[in-house]
Design a protein around this motif. Structure first.
Motif, PDB file in Angstrom:
ATOM      1  N   GLU A 202      11.224  10.505   3.056  1.00 11.66           N
ATOM      2  CA  GLU A 202      10.744   9.171   2.685  1.00 11.66           C
ATOM      3  C   GLU A 202       9.971   9.175   1.362  1.00 11.66           C
ATOM      4  OE1 GLU A 202      11.396   9.484   6.966  1.00 11.66           O
ATOM      5  OE2 GLU A 202      10.025  10.593   5.669  1.00 11.66           O
ATOM      6  N   GLU A 203       9.618  10.348   0.875  1.00 12.70           N
ATOM      7  CA  GLU A 203       8.830  10.419  -0.361  1.00 12.70           C
ATOM      8  C   GLU A 203       9.606   9.887  -1.564  1.00 12.70           C
ATOM      9  OE1 GLU A 203       5.740  14.179   0.110  1.00 12.70           O
ATOM     10  OE2 GLU A 203       7.598  14.453  -0.993  1.00 12.70           O
ATOM     11  N   ILE A 204       8.845   9.323  -2.491  1.00 11.20           N
ATOM     12  CA  ILE A 204       9.345   8.917  -3.805  1.00 11.20           C
ATOM     13  C   ILE A 204       8.558   9.711  -4.843  1.00 11.20           C
ATOM     14  CG2 ILE A 204       9.498   7.000  -5.459  1.00 11.20           C
ATOM     15  CD1 ILE A 204       9.667   5.140  -2.977  1.00 11.20           C
ATOM     16  N   ASN A 205       9.255  10.272  -5.813  1.00 12.55           N
ATOM     17  CA  ASN A 205       8.607  11.105  -6.829  1.00 12.55           C
ATOM     18  C   ASN A 205       8.192  10.274  -8.046  1.00 12.55           C
ATOM     19  OD1 ASN A 205       9.963  12.955  -5.060  1.00 12.55           O
ATOM     20  ND2 ASN A 205       9.797  14.522  -6.643  1.00 12.55           N
ATOM     21  N   ILE A 206       7.014  10.589  -8.554  1.00 16.30           N
ATOM     22  CA  ILE A 206       6.531   9.943  -9.782  1.00 16.30           C
ATOM     23  C   ILE A 206       6.063  11.035 -10.735  1.00 16.30           C
ATOM     24  CG2 ILE A 206       4.904   8.284 -10.771  1.00 16.30           C
ATOM     25  CD1 ILE A 206       4.942   6.844  -8.076  1.00 16.30           C
ATOM     26  N   TRP A 207       6.524  10.953 -11.969  1.00 14.47           N
ATOM     27  CA  TRP A 207       6.296  11.989 -12.976  1.00 14.47           C
ATOM     28  C   TRP A 207       5.684  11.328 -14.215  1.00 14.47           C
ATOM     29  CZ3 TRP A 207       8.598  13.427 -17.793  1.00 14.47           C
ATOM     30  CH2 TRP A 207       8.458  14.781 -18.159  1.00 14.47           C
ATOM     31  N   VAL A 208       4.556  11.887 -14.692  1.00 13.56           N
ATOM     32  CA  VAL A 208       3.803  11.261 -15.784  1.00 13.56           C
ATOM     33  C   VAL A 208       3.495  12.304 -16.864  1.00 13.56           C
ATOM     34  CG1 VAL A 208       1.763   9.897 -16.393  1.00 13.56           C
ATOM     35  CG2 VAL A 208       2.705   9.740 -14.068  1.00 13.56           C
TER      36      VAL A 208
ATOM     37  N   LYS B 183       0.841  -1.197   0.000  1.00 18.81           N
ATOM     38  CA  LYS B 183       0.000   0.000   0.000  1.00 18.81           C
ATOM     39  C   LYS B 183       0.875   1.244   0.000  1.00 18.81           C
ATOM     40  CE  LYS B 183      -3.897   0.485   0.495  1.00 18.81           C
ATOM     41  NZ  LYS B 183      -4.954   0.733  -0.537  1.00 18.81           N
ATOM     42  N   LEU B 184       0.344   2.293  -0.618  1.00 22.50           N
ATOM     43  CA  LEU B 184       1.051   3.559  -0.698  1.00 22.50           C
ATOM     44  C   LEU B 184       0.262   4.667  -0.005  1.00 22.50           C
ATOM     45  CD1 LEU B 184       2.099   3.515  -4.468  1.00 22.50           C
ATOM     46  CD2 LEU B 184       3.579   3.005  -2.507  1.00 22.50           C
ATOM     47  N   VAL B 185       0.954   5.495   0.720  1.00 26.80           N
ATOM     48  CA  VAL B 185       0.426   6.798   1.101  1.00 26.80           C
ATOM     49  C   VAL B 185       0.780   7.710  -0.072  1.00 26.80           C
ATOM     50  CG1 VAL B 185       0.698   8.732   2.695  1.00 26.80           C
ATOM     51  CG2 VAL B 185       0.682   6.384   3.568  1.00 26.80           C
ATOM     52  N   TYR B 186      -0.207   8.392  -0.630  1.00 32.76           N
ATOM     53  CA  TYR B 186       0.042   9.123  -1.872  1.00 32.76           C
ATOM     54  C   TYR B 186      -0.537  10.531  -1.826  1.00 32.76           C
ATOM     55  CZ  TYR B 186      -4.806   7.794  -2.969  1.00 32.76           C
ATOM     56  OH  TYR B 186      -6.170   7.620  -2.923  1.00 32.76           O
ATOM     57  N   GLN B 187       0.040  11.411  -2.634  1.00 34.43           N
ATOM     58  CA  GLN B 187      -0.430  12.783  -2.741  1.00 34.43           C
ATOM     59  C   GLN B 187      -1.886  12.780  -3.196  1.00 34.43           C
ATOM     60  OE1 GLN B 187       2.262  15.299  -4.938  1.00 34.43           O
ATOM     61  NE2 GLN B 187       0.688  16.846  -5.360  1.00 34.43           N
TER      62      GLN B 187
ATOM     63  N   PHE C 139       1.862  15.533 -15.154  1.00 36.16           N
ATOM     64  CA  PHE C 139       1.485  15.663 -13.752  1.00 36.16           C
ATOM     65  C   PHE C 139       2.460  14.848 -12.924  1.00 36.16           C
ATOM     66  CE2 PHE C 139      -1.064  12.034 -15.226  1.00 36.16           C
ATOM     67  CZ  PHE C 139      -0.959  11.114 -14.194  1.00 36.16           C
ATOM     68  N   ASP C 140       2.628  15.257 -11.698  1.00 31.56           N
ATOM     69  CA  ASP C 140       3.543  14.549 -10.816  1.00 31.56           C
ATOM     70  C   ASP C 140       2.943  14.440  -9.423  1.00 31.56           C
ATOM     71  OD1 ASP C 140       4.655  17.026  -9.267  1.00 31.56           O
ATOM     72  OD2 ASP C 140       5.063  17.519 -11.365  1.00 31.56           O
ATOM     73  N   PHE C 141       3.444  13.496  -8.685  1.00 32.74           N
ATOM     74  CA  PHE C 141       2.939  13.259  -7.338  1.00 32.74           C
ATOM     75  C   PHE C 141       3.988  12.509  -6.539  1.00 32.74           C
ATOM     76  CE2 PHE C 141       1.552   9.908 -10.173  1.00 32.74           C
ATOM     77  CZ  PHE C 141       1.739   8.719  -9.468  1.00 32.74           C
TER      78      PHE C 141
END
Length: 234
Positions: free
Chosen positions: A141-147, A108-112, A202-204
């Motif tokens: 601890e965050e990991i960035n995701i860019w789409v 599971k992820l905690v997500y923006q 978009f990114d989160f």
């Protein structure tokens, strides 16, 4: 999943997650712009930035005010919210989180809660400076995701250093249907877009539930607490 000092490009099914179609429909219906990568051609010159955008300005353009009406959940004013068409962008985004949990992170992820929208207009920037998100109070601890929802090439894509403090920024080229995962400790930013088209993305940020810690820190711009129920969802 260990992404320390890493940049990872993954693929997803655009038939299941039709992000470009959602953005194209929105641009078509709001600006009569049938090809969202030509967004700049459908904005009057007096509504475009008249200088290179800096920090604090890179989310405050006319184009952003239009794009953020892609989903009612971005709206704080109830009257405006009731008038914004639900194109299911956030619902699709939440399903995308489920895909990442099941296929990439395996937990599971905690997500923006609401992803950040980026517009990289020709001859301008989409982000005002090279940075690490932790420079703006974000948890380490965050990991960035860019789409990207357009092609992302050359000067019209994200620029990243290859390892911590290397400073050797280079373009990470990503096609529509791909996403980028990177260590939030890597400095990143962008260059002036000379490619002749508008890049939209978009990114989160996510935190694997096993690494999540309650934080009293808040985001600098929106003053949102980095906690589930405020900046994050779960």
């Amino acid at each position: 999943m260990n992404i320390e000092n890493q940049i990872i490009i993954g693929k997803y099914d655009t038939n299941i997650f039709p992000f470009a179609e959602i953005f194209a429909e929105h641009c078509s219906e709001t600006l009569n712009c049938s090809e969202h990568y030509k967004l700049h051609e459908y904005i009057a010159d007096n509504l475009k930035p008249n200088k290179i955008l800096r920090v604090g300005e890179d989310q405050a353009t006319y184009a952003h005010s239009v794009l953020y009406k892609i989903d009612p959940r971005y709206q704080k004013d109830p009257e405006i919210k009731s008038k914004v068409k639900d194109r299911a962008f956030i619902k699709t985004y939440e399903r995308f989180i489920g895909f990442l949990e099941a296929s990439v992170f395996f937990e599971k992820l905690v997500y923006q809660k609401l992803p950040t929208l980026r517009i990289h207009l020709p001859n301008n920037l989409s982000v005002g400076e090279y940075h690490r998100d932790r420079d703006y109070n974000h948890p380490i601890e965050e990991i960035n995701i860019w789409v990207p929802v357009t092609k992302a090439k050359g000067s019209a894509t994200i620029q990243m250093e290859s390892s911590y403090d290397a400073g050797d920024f280079h373009p990470i080229e990503v096609e529509y249907g791909e996403y980028l995962i990177f260590d939030s400790g890597l400095k990143h930013g962008n260059e002036v877009n000379i490619e002749g088209y508008t890049r939209i993305s978009f990114d989160f940020r996510v935190i694997p539930i096993s690494n999540y810690k309650v934080s009293d820190l808040s985001s600098i711009n929106q003053k949102m607490k980095f906690a589930v129920g405020d900046y994050y969802s779960y």
